[in-house]
Design an enzyme around this catalytic site. Sequence first.
Site, PDB file in Angstrom:
ATOM      1  N   LYS A  69      -1.823  -3.120  -8.724  1.00 30.98           N
ATOM      2  CA  LYS A  69      -1.411  -2.827  -7.355  1.00 30.98           C
ATOM      3  C   LYS A  69       0.060  -2.423  -7.305  1.00 30.98           C
ATOM      4  CE  LYS A  69      -2.320  -4.762  -2.798  1.00 30.98           C
ATOM      5  NZ  LYS A  69      -2.733  -5.941  -2.050  1.00 30.98           N
ATOM      6  N   ARG A  93      -8.952 -11.444  11.564  1.00 28.51           N
ATOM      7  CA  ARG A  93      -8.459 -10.631  12.677  1.00 28.51           C
ATOM      8  C   ARG A  93      -9.585  -9.973  13.451  1.00 28.51           C
ATOM      9  NH1 ARG A  93      -4.562  -7.126   8.949  1.00 28.51           N
ATOM     10  NH2 ARG A  93      -6.577  -7.088   7.948  1.00 28.51           N
ATOM     11  N   SER A 149      -0.089  -6.231   6.815  1.00 23.71           N
ATOM     12  CA  SER A 149       1.021  -5.851   5.933  1.00 23.71           C
ATOM     13  C   SER A 149       1.068  -4.343   5.724  1.00 23.71           C
ATOM     14  CB  SER A 149       0.909  -6.564   4.588  1.00 23.71           C
ATOM     15  OG  SER A 149       1.123  -7.946   4.738  1.00 23.71           O
TER      16      SER A 149
END
Length: 151
Positions: free
Chosen positions: A41, A90, A127
């Site tokens: 990543k 969320r 993010s």
Amino acid sequence: MKRAIFPGSFDPITLGHYDIIKRGITLFDEIIVAIGINADKKYMFSLEERKTFIEDTFANEPKIKVMTYQGLTVDFCEKVEAEFILRGLRNPADFEFEKAIAHTNRDLAPIETVFLLTSAKTSYIASSIVRDVLRNNGDYTKLVPSTVRVK
């Protein structure tokens, strides 16, 4: 002791993460904010920066620890003797994704995942959105704790 880990990359920590952690400490004796290391990543912030942001955010909260780990989250849970994984939800897409991970984790180890719904005022923050705002010189300060500041 009821110990939970709250895993993620925290690139960077957001007010959504902050909300889940603050609410989580009412449920657990200790929460380890566990920063996962993924060599594949590409991060905007270094591991040390991300760790410092979180440590500074919770400097006055003795029930919060910050650690890093590589590999399977359940293996890290075993290493630190955590019986719970804390996750925030969320939206319905988060639930479907997190449900599959929670079932897999429970198959791999005796670990229980506890889900908290994000508060309405932070449910839109991710993010990736913060990073996009930063890349485009927008006002990111409304999306992250006051300890997260780009120089």
